[in-house]
Scaffold this active site. Structure first.
Site, PDB file in Angstrom:
ATOM      1  N   ASP A   1      -5.100  -2.454  10.684  1.00  0.00           N
ATOM      2  CA  ASP A   1      -3.904  -3.304  10.574  1.00  0.00           C
ATOM      3  C   ASP A   1      -4.222  -4.785  10.789  1.00  0.00           C
ATOM      4  O   ASP A   1      -5.143  -5.134  11.513  1.00  0.00           O
ATOM      5  CB  ASP A   1      -2.873  -2.834  11.610  1.00  0.00           C
ATOM      6  CG  ASP A   1      -1.499  -3.422  11.353  1.00  0.00           C
ATOM      7  OD1 ASP A   1      -1.218  -3.825  10.207  1.00  0.00           O
ATOM      8  OD2 ASP A   1      -0.698  -3.471  12.309  1.00  0.00           O
TER       9      ASP A   1
ATOM     10  N   ASN B   1       4.505   2.544   3.720  1.00  0.00           N
ATOM     11  CA  ASN B   1       4.050   1.297   3.083  1.00  0.00           C
ATOM     12  C   ASN B   1       4.566   1.104   1.652  1.00  0.00           C
ATOM     13  O   ASN B   1       4.498  -0.002   1.108  1.00  0.00           O
ATOM     14  CB  ASN B   1       2.513   1.183   3.120  1.00  0.00           C
ATOM     15  CG  ASN B   1       1.956   0.898   4.494  1.00  0.00           C
ATOM     16  OD1 ASN B   1       0.872   1.350   4.850  1.00  0.00           O
ATOM     17  ND2 ASN B   1       2.685   0.142   5.307  1.00  0.00           N
TER      18      ASN B   1
HETATM   19  C1  IPE Z   1       0.134   1.000   9.808  1.00  0.00           C
HETATM   20  O1  IPE Z   1       0.330  -0.372   9.723  1.00  0.00           O
HETATM   21  C2  IPE Z   1      -0.350   1.542   8.496  1.00  0.00           C
HETATM   22  C3  IPE Z   1      -1.686   1.119   8.094  1.00  0.00           C
HETATM   23  C4  IPE Z   1      -2.470   0.299   8.724  1.00  0.00           C
HETATM   24  C5  IPE Z   1      -2.147   1.691   6.877  1.00  0.00           C
HETATM   25  P1  IPE Z   1       1.760  -0.994   9.370  1.00  0.00           P
HETATM   26  O2  IPE Z   1       1.539  -2.473   9.304  1.00  0.00           O
HETATM   27  O3  IPE Z   1       2.337  -0.335   8.188  1.00  0.00           O
HETATM   28  O4  IPE Z   1       2.598  -0.572  10.646  1.00  0.00           O
HETATM   29  P2  IPE Z   1       3.861  -1.271  11.318  1.00  0.00           P
HETATM   30  O5  IPE Z   1       4.856  -1.551  10.224  1.00  0.00           O
HETATM   31  O6  IPE Z   1       3.367  -2.522  11.959  1.00  0.00           O
HETATM   32  O7  IPE Z   1       4.338  -0.284  12.338  1.00  0.00           O
HETATM   33  C1  IPE Z   2      -2.662  -3.253   7.068  1.00  0.00           C
HETATM   34  O1  IPE Z   2      -2.394  -4.603   7.114  1.00  0.00           O
HETATM   35  C2  IPE Z   2      -2.808  -2.736   5.658  1.00  0.00           C
HETATM   36  C3  IPE Z   2      -1.693  -1.891   5.221  1.00  0.00           C
HETATM   37  C4  IPE Z   2      -0.715  -1.475   5.963  1.00  0.00           C
HETATM   38  C5  IPE Z   2      -1.709  -1.463   3.834  1.00  0.00           C
HETATM   39  P1  IPE Z   2      -0.921  -5.184   6.959  1.00  0.00           P
HETATM   40  O2  IPE Z   2      -0.660  -5.441   5.514  1.00  0.00           O
HETATM   41  O3  IPE Z   2       0.065  -4.298   7.628  1.00  0.00           O
HETATM   42  O4  IPE Z   2      -1.064  -6.553   7.725  1.00  0.00           O
HETATM   43  P2  IPE Z   2      -0.010  -7.210   8.722  1.00  0.00           P
HETATM   44  O5  IPE Z   2       0.310  -6.196   9.761  1.00  0.00           O
HETATM   45  O6  IPE Z   2       1.180  -7.588   7.916  1.00  0.00           O
HETATM   46  O7  IPE Z   2      -0.741  -8.381   9.290  1.00  0.00           O
HETATM   47 MG    MG Z   3       0.732  -4.214   9.536  1.00  0.00          MG
END
Ligand code: IPE
Ligand code: IPE
Ligand code: MG
Length: 240
Positions: free
Chosen positions: A20, A68
């Site tokens: 993340d 997602n």
């Molecule tokens: C969790 O991260 C999913 C992945 C890293 C693939 P998210 O960014 O989707 O989670 P939340 O929304 O912060 O809980």
């Molecule tokens: C994790 O990074 C990747 C996915 C969930 C696909 P994020 O896209 O959630 O990055 P942040 O949390 O917005 O920084």
């Molecule tokens: Mg994230």
């Protein structure tokens, strides 16, 4: 120093990581979110290679959750494009380094090209015995449990399973993680302190290490730090 190296305890057998922080990494640099996902792909490659050299047996990474899909069409299609590109590269690495690939999640919702790539990687790497990467794609822990229940009920209906004989171990065999030991260590970079639907069944006694580093910046030194923290923990599993 050599003595210290010798005394280094073995790493956990199974490490799970919530990859993340890609979006925030990109934002800090004034780049589009997709650039963060691209840098996140590099971080995955780096980390998987380092796990291989450490002798970690299983690395489970959360790449795309069932939630997602709520993101913009532009971001989702960018992620799918990058996943296809990175998996193609990872497959070349896999052949070279004998990495075994497995996918957790419901692949049926992916586009046919990406789905085929996943299934090919899984079957082609089946006999490899270096680190096993479990790549979570369209993965949700609750969705995994529901799919497991559906498969189990089908077995009950077919007379292949007996409801009264169901055990925790028996049910584990219906999950995406069938046959894989539970992760001892779960790492979440990016500063968030939640599991976001990641491996709820498998992590009931895992150690969680939350780190502020954003995933694209995650380095071998960060993994060392998380493993050191893990070794400082006192795991009791409900015992005294
Ligand atoms: C969790 O991260 C999913 C992945 C890293 C693939 P998210 O960014 O989707 O989670 P939340 O929304 O912060 O809980
Ligand atoms: C994790 O990074 C990747 C996915 C969930 C696909 P994020 O896209 O959630 O990055 P942040 O949390 O917005 O920084
Ligand atoms: Mg994230």
């Amino acid at each position: 120093m050599a003595e210290k190296e010798l005394k280094k305890p073995a790493p956990p057998r199974h490490i799970a990581i919530i990859m993340d922080g890609n979006g925030r990494w990109a934002k800090k640099r004034g780049l589009p979110r997709t650039a963060g996902h691209s840098a996140g792909g590099e971080a995955f490659r780096r980390t998987a290679n380092y796990c291989r050299t450490l002798g970690v047996e299983y690395l489970t990474v959360y790449a795309f959750s069932t939630e997602n899909w709520k993101r913009s069409e532009e971001e989702v299609s960018g992620i799918m494009r990058l996943l296809t590109k990175y998996l193609q590269e990872a497959l070349r690495d896999m052949e070279k380094n004998h990495v075994r690939f497995r996918f957790f999640g419901d692949l049926s919702r992916l586009n046919p090209k990406l789905r085929k790539l996943c299934l090919d990687a899984q079957s082609r790497s089946d006999e490899y015995h270096e680190v096993q990467v479990n790549f979570c794609l369209n993965y949700g822990g609750r969705d995994e449990i529901i799919r497991g229940i559906q498969a189990y009920v089908r077995d009950v209906q077919a007379g292949k399973a007996d409801v009264n004989a169901l055990t925790e171990t028996g049910f584990s065999a219906y999950l995406d993680s069938a046959g894989i030991p539970d992760p001892e260590l779960v790492i979440r970079p990016s500063g968030e302190m939640r599991i976001s639907n990641f491996l709820p069944w498998q992590t009931v006694y895992s150690e969680f290490v939350f780190m502020d580093v954003l995933w694209p910046d995650f380095s071998p030194e960060d993994l060392d730090k998380a493993i050191e923290e893990y070794h400082r923990r006192n795991r009791r599993f409900g015992g005294a």
